[in-house]
Each structure stands twice: as structure tokens, then as C-alpha cells.
Motif scaffolding. Structure first.
Motif, PDB file in Angstrom:
ATOM      1  N   VAL A   1       0.836  -1.201   0.000  1.00  0.00           N
ATOM      2  CA  VAL A   1       0.000   0.000   0.000  1.00  0.00           C
ATOM      3  C   VAL A   1       0.872   1.254   0.000  1.00  0.00           C
ATOM      4  O   VAL A   1       0.610   2.223  -0.716  1.00  0.00           O
ATOM      5  CB  VAL A   1      -0.954  -0.002   1.208  1.00  0.00           C
ATOM      6  CG1 VAL A   1      -1.773   1.287   1.246  1.00  0.00           C
ATOM      7  CG2 VAL A   1      -1.896  -1.208   1.155  1.00  0.00           C
ATOM      8  N   SER A   2       1.924   1.240   0.798  1.00  0.00           N
ATOM      9  CA  SER A   2       2.842   2.376   0.837  1.00  0.00           C
ATOM     10  C   SER A   2       3.493   2.596  -0.522  1.00  0.00           C
ATOM     11  O   SER A   2       3.586   3.735  -1.011  1.00  0.00           O
ATOM     12  CB  SER A   2       3.925   2.147   1.900  1.00  0.00           C
ATOM     13  OG  SER A   2       4.901   3.161   1.874  1.00  0.00           O
ATOM     14  N   HIS A   3       3.913   1.513  -1.143  1.00  0.00           N
ATOM     15  CA  HIS A   3       4.569   1.623  -2.445  1.00  0.00           C
ATOM     16  C   HIS A   3       3.616   2.181  -3.499  1.00  0.00           C
ATOM     17  O   HIS A   3       3.994   3.040  -4.303  1.00  0.00           O
ATOM     18  CB  HIS A   3       5.096   0.260  -2.880  1.00  0.00           C
ATOM     19  CG  HIS A   3       5.787   0.283  -4.204  1.00  0.00           C
ATOM     20  ND1 HIS A   3       7.008   0.888  -4.399  1.00  0.00           N
ATOM     21  CD2 HIS A   3       5.411  -0.219  -5.408  1.00  0.00           C
ATOM     22  CE1 HIS A   3       7.366   0.767  -5.677  1.00  0.00           C
ATOM     23  NE2 HIS A   3       6.410   0.100  -6.300  1.00  0.00           N
ATOM     24  N   LEU A   4       2.378   1.710  -3.493  1.00  0.00           N
ATOM     25  CA  LEU A   4       1.402   2.190  -4.464  1.00  0.00           C
ATOM     26  C   LEU A   4       1.101   3.667  -4.281  1.00  0.00           C
ATOM     27  O   LEU A   4       1.025   4.429  -5.247  1.00  0.00           O
ATOM     28  CB  LEU A   4       0.105   1.382  -4.344  1.00  0.00           C
ATOM     29  CG  LEU A   4       0.065   0.020  -5.025  1.00  0.00           C
ATOM     30  CD1 LEU A   4      -1.129  -0.792  -4.521  1.00  0.00           C
ATOM     31  CD2 LEU A   4      -0.017   0.192  -6.531  1.00  0.00           C
ATOM     32  N   THR A   5       0.917   4.086  -3.033  1.00  0.00           N
ATOM     33  CA  THR A   5       0.419   5.446  -2.780  1.00  0.00           C
ATOM     34  C   THR A   5       1.521   6.506  -2.732  1.00  0.00           C
ATOM     35  O   THR A   5       1.208   7.697  -2.628  1.00  0.00           O
ATOM     36  CB  THR A   5      -0.380   5.493  -1.468  1.00  0.00           C
ATOM     37  OG1 THR A   5       0.457   5.084  -0.363  1.00  0.00           O
ATOM     38  CG2 THR A   5      -1.593   4.592  -1.541  1.00  0.00           C
ATOM     39  N   LYS A   6       2.772   6.100  -2.796  1.00  0.00           N
ATOM     40  CA  LYS A   6       3.849   7.091  -2.717  1.00  0.00           C
ATOM     41  C   LYS A   6       4.172   7.711  -4.068  1.00  0.00           C
ATOM     42  O   LYS A   6       4.911   8.698  -4.133  1.00  0.00           O
ATOM     43  CB  LYS A   6       5.118   6.457  -2.148  1.00  0.00           C
ATOM     44  CG  LYS A   6       5.867   5.567  -3.130  1.00  0.00           C
ATOM     45  CD  LYS A   6       7.166   5.034  -2.533  1.00  0.00           C
ATOM     46  CE  LYS A   6       7.946   4.198  -3.533  1.00  0.00           C
ATOM     47  NZ  LYS A   6       9.205   3.678  -2.949  1.00  0.00           N
ATOM     48  N   LYS A   7       3.613   7.175  -5.148  1.00  0.00           N
ATOM     49  CA  LYS A   7       3.942   7.665  -6.481  1.00  0.00           C
ATOM     50  C   LYS A   7       3.443   9.095  -6.658  1.00  0.00           C
ATOM     51  O   LYS A   7       2.271   9.392  -6.429  1.00  0.00           O
ATOM     52  CB  LYS A   7       3.346   6.747  -7.543  1.00  0.00           C
ATOM     53  CG  LYS A   7       3.920   5.333  -7.503  1.00  0.00           C
ATOM     54  CD  LYS A   7       3.294   4.437  -8.551  1.00  0.00           C
ATOM     55  CE  LYS A   7       3.738   4.812  -9.940  1.00  0.00           C
ATOM     56  NZ  LYS A   7       5.195   4.628 -10.135  1.00  0.00           N
TER      57      LYS A   7
ATOM     58  N   ASN B   1      -6.664  12.257  -1.119  1.00  0.00           N
ATOM     59  CA  ASN B   1      -5.222  12.387  -0.835  1.00  0.00           C
ATOM     60  C   ASN B   1      -4.724  11.365   0.189  1.00  0.00           C
ATOM     61  O   ASN B   1      -3.960  11.699   1.100  1.00  0.00           O
ATOM     62  CB  ASN B   1      -4.901  13.809  -0.353  1.00  0.00           C
ATOM     63  CG  ASN B   1      -5.196  14.849  -1.413  1.00  0.00           C
ATOM     64  OD1 ASN B   1      -4.967  14.631  -2.595  1.00  0.00           O
ATOM     65  ND2 ASN B   1      -5.734  15.987  -0.995  1.00  0.00           N
ATOM     66  N   PHE B   2      -5.147  10.133   0.010  1.00  0.00           N
ATOM     67  CA  PHE B   2      -4.721   9.053   0.898  1.00  0.00           C
ATOM     68  C   PHE B   2      -3.336   8.558   0.501  1.00  0.00           C
ATOM     69  O   PHE B   2      -3.047   8.331  -0.676  1.00  0.00           O
ATOM     70  CB  PHE B   2      -5.716   7.898   0.820  1.00  0.00           C
ATOM     71  CG  PHE B   2      -5.214   6.593   1.369  1.00  0.00           C
ATOM     72  CD1 PHE B   2      -4.966   6.445   2.718  1.00  0.00           C
ATOM     73  CD2 PHE B   2      -4.988   5.503   0.526  1.00  0.00           C
ATOM     74  CE1 PHE B   2      -4.493   5.244   3.238  1.00  0.00           C
ATOM     75  CE2 PHE B   2      -4.536   4.296   1.030  1.00  0.00           C
ATOM     76  CZ  PHE B   2      -4.284   4.170   2.390  1.00  0.00           C
ATOM     77  N   HIS B   3      -2.460   8.403   1.482  1.00  0.00           N
ATOM     78  CA  HIS B   3      -1.196   7.705   1.259  1.00  0.00           C
ATOM     79  C   HIS B   3      -0.593   7.289   2.590  1.00  0.00           C
ATOM     80  O   HIS B   3      -0.975   7.804   3.650  1.00  0.00           O
ATOM     81  CB  HIS B   3      -0.204   8.550   0.458  1.00  0.00           C
ATOM     82  CG  HIS B   3       0.255   9.797   1.147  1.00  0.00           C
ATOM     83  ND1 HIS B   3      -0.486  10.959   1.173  1.00  0.00           N
ATOM     84  CD2 HIS B   3       1.402  10.083   1.820  1.00  0.00           C
ATOM     85  CE1 HIS B   3       0.163  11.897   1.832  1.00  0.00           C
ATOM     86  NE2 HIS B   3       1.317  11.392   2.239  1.00  0.00           N
ATOM     87  N   LEU B   4       0.310   6.326   2.530  1.00  0.00           N
ATOM     88  CA  LEU B   4       1.038   5.855   3.700  1.00  0.00           C
ATOM     89  C   LEU B   4       2.505   6.217   3.567  1.00  0.00           C
ATOM     90  O   LEU B   4       3.077   6.178   2.475  1.00  0.00           O
ATOM     91  CB  LEU B   4       0.926   4.335   3.854  1.00  0.00           C
ATOM     92  CG  LEU B   4      -0.458   3.732   4.062  1.00  0.00           C
ATOM     93  CD1 LEU B   4      -0.323   2.226   4.323  1.00  0.00           C
ATOM     94  CD2 LEU B   4      -1.221   4.397   5.191  1.00  0.00           C
ATOM     95  N   GLY B   5       3.122   6.546   4.700  1.00  0.00           N
ATOM     96  CA  GLY B   5       4.561   6.750   4.724  1.00  0.00           C
ATOM     97  C   GLY B   5       5.283   5.423   4.537  1.00  0.00           C
ATOM     98  O   GLY B   5       4.669   4.351   4.487  1.00  0.00           O
ATOM     99  N   ASN B   6       6.599   5.472   4.464  1.00  0.00           N
ATOM    100  CA  ASN B   6       7.364   4.243   4.309  1.00  0.00           C
ATOM    101  C   ASN B   6       7.588   3.577   5.674  1.00  0.00           C
ATOM    102  O   ASN B   6       7.132   4.073   6.703  1.00  0.00           O
ATOM    103  CB  ASN B   6       8.686   4.507   3.587  1.00  0.00           C
ATOM    104  CG  ASN B   6       9.539   5.545   4.299  1.00  0.00           C
ATOM    105  OD1 ASN B   6       9.551   5.622   5.527  1.00  0.00           O
ATOM    106  ND2 ASN B   6      10.267   6.342   3.526  1.00  0.00           N
ATOM    107  N   GLU B   7       8.304   2.456   5.673  1.00  0.00           N
ATOM    108  CA  GLU B   7       8.455   1.699   6.916  1.00  0.00           C
ATOM    109  C   GLU B   7       9.249   2.472   7.968  1.00  0.00           C
ATOM    110  O   GLU B   7       8.981   2.345   9.166  1.00  0.00           O
ATOM    111  CB  GLU B   7       9.113   0.349   6.646  1.00  0.00           C
ATOM    112  CG  GLU B   7       9.120  -0.562   7.862  1.00  0.00           C
ATOM    113  CD  GLU B   7       9.414  -2.006   7.532  1.00  0.00           C
ATOM    114  OE1 GLU B   7       9.172  -2.879   8.403  1.00  0.00           O
ATOM    115  OE2 GLU B   7       9.868  -2.282   6.399  1.00  0.00           O
ATOM    116  N   SER B   8      10.209   3.280   7.543  1.00  0.00           N
ATOM    117  CA  SER B   8      10.968   4.064   8.515  1.00  0.00           C
ATOM    118  C   SER B   8      10.092   5.095   9.217  1.00  0.00           C
ATOM    119  O   SER B   8      10.424   5.561  10.307  1.00  0.00           O
ATOM    120  CB  SER B   8      12.151   4.753   7.824  1.00  0.00           C
ATOM    121  OG  SER B   8      11.699   5.739   6.906  1.00  0.00           O
TER     122      SER B   8
END
Length: 273
Positions: free
Chosen positions: A113-119, A144-151
Motif C-alpha cells: 500500500v505504501s509503495h502504491l500510494t507514494k507515487k 489524498n490518501f497515502h502511507l509513509g514508508n516503513e521508517s
């Protein structure tokens, strides 16, 4: 060299589709694949809901998702609950990778999900669908939904709300994801009713979530049957819809669609179309 890698990944995607079809994981019709479910729906309007292969980036490995094909677009499902199995009492590694059966109850995985929404060339809308135990339904949508990365602990970001369920995610916006072995909630201690807990995940039945002071929503807790679904701190809660006593939903679904972005490549197992 990059072109060669791209064709290698494409061939791998074909193999993945054919293997999934042979095992019955993908319907005969659902053999298209693209960057996401929205693109597949755009270029193939008659595509049915089902399991598809998507490849968000050239040169990256494709993976399977469940696409909910609606009149308003193709939605990538990343959470579904309708019964007690599989258990959502899981650790960080499981929530990060994903678990369950894509055609039934599952969690797609925070990394995906993070990878998809970070584009940066796409914006995403989050939709949450809720079903109570008397066939009532409600929904919430967030721009404007998105997730940060694992860090960043897969921090939740949601924008403007619309819908009928109420804005239960607002007080969880900008909080990291927590699991039974990773505490990233916004409280210490966490107060749930008259119960004080060191971590929100314990009150919520061990389900991973973006807890901000335990918050008004938590859809990954314990699933409860009709007649035994009221008053539990550990249920599938969306408190802005069902109040004031904690009410555990019969079913939930979380999914997302891209609002804009390139639609330059979608492939079928037999070639470009």
C-alpha cells in the motif's frame, strides 16, 4: 539492460498469471494486468471484480490484488473482514507483508500500500465500506490518501472526508501503524472507556492499526457474531457511525483508487491490447 529487465519481469508476470489460473486463484476473465486496478478498469471497462496481477513500476516484481470493479472505477482492496478467520492478531512482519486469502478476508500488506500510494504522479482516494448486523451499510471516503514508508512506521495520511459513516479517521491522521510488537500509538497510557492500557493494540484485541489515543476507528480487532457484538473494546469499530456503546461490525472493506496517472500500458496474457 533496463529494457531487458522489463521484458523479464513481463514474462514473470505471465507465468504468475498462468500459475494462478491453473490453481484456480484467478478467474479466466481476470487475466489483464496493469499498474493498478483503476488503470485496468479504465482500459477494460467490462473487466469483472476479481484477482488481478498489477505492476506499479517497470523493473519491479508484479503482485496479485483483488480489484473491486465499480461504476466509479477500479478499486484496489487492501483490507476485508467478514468472519473470524484469519486472525488479525498478528505482529509487525505479517502486517507489513500481508496475509489472508485475496478472495476473502485478508490484509494486502503495508509495504504494498505504501509503495502504491507514494507515487508522485498519482493521487489516491481511500474508501471504507461498513456493514452492520442488520444489513445496514455506510461508507467513508478520503481524498489524498497515502502511507509513509516503513521508517515512518507507515504513517497514515488522509485528506478531505465525505460519506455516511462519519469522519472516524480524523483523530488517527498522521499517526504511525502499531502492532502487538511495535508500539507507535499516540498515547501513554491509552484510555479505552474506563480501561487504561499501555498500548492501544491490547484494548483493540491485538489488531494492528493507526492508533491515535486509541481513536474512533479500529477495523482489525476481534470479529464478533450478531448478538455478541456490542460492548466489546476489541471489535471492528467505527464509532462515528455506531454510538455510543462500542459496536462491532459484521463486515468491513478498505480499498483505494488512483485519481490520475498514466494509462500507457496494460497487458493481456496474449499480448498488448
Amino acid at each position: 539492460m533496463r529494457s531487458l529487465l522489463w521484458y523479464c519481469w513481463l514474462f514473470l508476470a505471465f507465468l504468475l498469471i498462468n500459475t494462478a489460473q491453473a490453481r484456480g486463484d484467478v478467474s479466466h476473465q481476470a487475466t489483464h494486468f496493469g499498474t493498478d486496478c483503476t488503470q485496468i478498469k479504465t482500459l477494460s471497462p467490462q473487466a469483472p471484480s476479481g484477482v488481478y496481477v498489477i505492476q506499479p513500476d517497470r523493473g519491479k516484481a508484479p503482485f496479485k490484488v483483488y480489484c473491486e470493479m465499480r461504476p466509479d472505477g477500479g478499486w484496489t482492496v487492501f483490507q476485508r473482514r467478514s468472519e473470524g478467520k484469519p486472525s488479525f492478531y498478528k505482529k509487525w512482519a505479517a502486517y507489513s507483508k500481508g496475509f489472508g486469502n485475496l478472495r476473502n478476508d485478508h490484509w494486502l500488506g503495508l509495504k504494498k500500500v505504501s509503495h502504491l500510494t507514494k507515487k508522485k504522479n498519482k493521487k489516491w482516494t481511500l474508501r471504507v465500506d461498513l456493514w452492520d448486523h442488520k444489513n445496514g451499510t455506510a461508507y467513508a471516503e478520503y481524498q489524498n490518501f497515502h502511507l509513509g514508508n516503513e521508517s515512518e512506521h507507515f504513517k497514515l495520511h488522509v485528506g478531505r472526508y465525505s460519506g455516511t459513516a462519519g469522519d472516524a479517521l480524523r483523530d488517527q491522521n498522521n499517526y504511525g501503524f502499531s502492532t502487538i510488537d511495535r508500539d507507535n500509538d499516540g498515547c501513554s497510557p491509552c484510555i479505552f472507556g474506563d480501561i487504561a492500557q499501555r498500548e492501544c493494540t491490547f484494548s483493540a484485541g491485538g489488531g494492528g492499526w493507526w492508533y491515535g489515543r486509541c481513536g474512533s476507528a479500529s477495523l482489525n480487532g476481534n470479529w464478533h457474531r450478531a448478538g455478541d457484538n456490542i460492548g466489546w473494546a476489541s471489535g471492528l469499530h467505527w464509532k462515528t457511525w455506531k454510538t455510543p456503546v462500542p459496536y462491532s461490525m459484521r463486515a468491513t472493506r478498505m480499498m483505494m483508487k488512483s485519481v490520475r496517472g498514466p494509462t500507457s500500458f496494460v497487458f493481456y496474457a496474449g499480448g498488448r491490447f
